[in-house]
Design an enzyme around this catalytic site. Structure first.
Site, PDB file in Angstrom:
ATOM      1  CD  GLU A  55     -13.876  -9.115-130.719  1.00  0.00           C
ATOM      2  OE1 GLU A  55     -14.931  -8.833-130.093  1.00  0.00           O
ATOM      3  OE2 GLU A  55     -13.457  -8.251-131.102  1.00  0.00           O
ATOM      4  CB  THR A  87     -22.857  -4.481-137.194  1.00  0.00           C
ATOM      5  OG1 THR A  87     -23.081  -4.466-135.563  1.00  0.00           O
ATOM      6  CG2 THR A  87     -23.480  -3.103-137.441  1.00  0.00           C
ATOM      7  CG  HIS A 109     -12.058  -2.194-136.989  1.00  0.00           C
ATOM      8  ND1 HIS A 109     -12.278  -3.567-137.485  1.00  0.00           N
ATOM      9  CD2 HIS A 109     -13.036  -1.861-136.067  1.00  0.00           C
ATOM     10  CE1 HIS A 109     -13.290  -3.894-136.657  1.00  0.00           C
ATOM     11  NE2 HIS A 109     -13.798  -3.014-135.739  1.00  0.00           N
ATOM     12  CB  CYS A 162     -11.799  -5.196-133.782  1.00  0.00           C
ATOM     13  SG  CYS A 162     -13.203  -5.730-133.613  1.00  0.00           S
TER      14      CYS A 162
END
Length: 390
Positions: free
Chosen positions: A79, A152, A233, A111
């Protein structure tokens, strides 16, 4: 026919930020980063690295001349694409010197992209058993300085060779997947930074996991006791744990302990890299395989893939005989050990150093980047890449 992961490689940039120091610089209690979200270090991408170079560097460590000839499909899951038209896969194909008689495409769904690539690869191998597919999950997570999502961020790529009779893991059927049109995370084409509704995204991640897990159990007849571990994930390492905890009461105490212990091992690499979007699930898998000493042939690993917006999938794979021999454990240990910590001031300067968007040419200093494959600049609106090993 057995189809699965024959090789797996990983690359992350050579610089990182210490999360405790980032927290202090933002007047945040460090434990909120190191314990609250479970992150210790965050990889930082220099201007000489983008999604193409990260992917190419990850693949470079695992492919050999036989792979170069047999790989006839390159799937670039990202992405963080660099072009609205030309796929990152085409650049990687050239940089690695792969067989010209190959397909090369880019896949996008937040993702989830690399998982979609793996499933396409399985279909291709089923029709072409002698071929191999290179699947790439590569991203640079950017939310901006002093933003709620800053902690993050991350950068890196995972590369996998998918083939018949794989040496590391056979990917099993069935798979269960789910799609729902939601706005928990997105990045419009006019923005180089993502937007996220953090609380909503966390809720949807867990909801998707619960739904696909229930459907997977019904479809496969498998239960938690049949899983040696479940990899997730990981936008941050506490996220998967939150999901796992919602189903632990389905298992006996010893199974719970095993899954929790293996979960922690599966987060070691992610904890020190940060969020790499499409590659995060597979970095977690790699962390488990390379750091858990007592995994054995036949162990089943469950995997939960989630891409905001949103698509989720649960599937599993079984480990193959002597799989450890085909991992690059020493290489990845050296990669981590060679990284350099940068100060918060240096990190902020690197973060704000961006490529021109007005067509201006630029030449970059590639000597400061030890990576084998780098972005050397832009000329005539074309990115210029260099493979130093050629």
């Amino acid at each position: 026919m057995k189809i699965g992961i024959d090789k797996i490689g990983f690359y992350t940039p050579h610089i990182y930020v210490d999360m405790e120091k980032l927290a202090e610089a933002r007047n945040i209690e460090p434990a909120k980063f190191t314990i609250g979200i479970g992150q210790s270090q965050m990889a930082v991408a220099p201007i000489t690295q983008d999604s193409v170079t990260l992917a190419a560097n990850a693949a470079l460590e695992i492919i050999d001349d036989e792979d170069r000839e047999k790989i006839d499909f390159v799937i670039f899951g990202s992405e963080s694409g660099i072009d609205h038209s030309k796929s990152g896969a085409v650049y990687v194909h050239q940089l690695l010197g792969l067989n010209p008689h190959a397909r090369a495409i880019e896949v996008k769904q937040a993702c989830y992209g690399a998982t979609a690539g793996i499933q396409m690869a399985k279909g291709h191998i089923a029709l072409n058993p002698d071929s191999k597919v290179l699947v790439l999950g590569t991203d640079i997570a950017r939310y901006g300085l002093n933003t709620p999502g800053e902690s993050t961020q991350g950068a890196g790529a995972v590369a996998m060779v998918i083939s018949a009779n794989p040496k590391i893991m056979v990917l099993e059927n069935p798979n269960v997947y789910l799609t729902n049109d939601i706005m928990d995370f997105w990045r419009p084409i006019y923005s180089d930074k993502a937007f996220v509704d953090g609380k909503f995204s966390n809720e949807q991640y867990i909801l998707f996991f619960n739904k696909v897990w229930e459907a997977f159990k019904a479809k496969s007849g498998l239960e938690l006791k049949d899983m040696e571990a479940i990899c997730y994930h990981l936008p941050y390492t506490k996220m998967g744990l939150k999901a796992l905890r919602t189903v632990l009461d389905e298992a006996t105490e010893d199974v719970q302990e095993r899954l929790l212990e293996n979960y922690q091992v599966s987060t070691l690499y992610n904890r020190n890299v940060g969020n790499i979007y499409t590659g995060s699930l597979y970095l977690s898998l790699l962390s488990l395989l390379e750091n858990k000493d007592d995994l054995q042939e036949g162990n089943r690993i469950g995997m939960f893939s989630y891409g905001s917006g949103a698509v989720g999938e649960f599937f599993s794979g079984t480990l193959q005989p002597n799989f450890k021999q085909y991992l690059n454990i020493d290489g990845h240990r050296s990669l981590f050990n060679a990284r350099k910590e940068v100060s918060i001031e240096e990190y902020e300067k690197i973060f704000e150093e961006t490529l021109p968007t007005d067509g201006t040419d630029i030449e970059l200093d590639i000597n400061r980047d030890p990576a084998s494959i780098v972005l050397s600049g832009i000329m005539d609106n074309k990115r210029q890449y260099v493979n130093k090993k050629r």
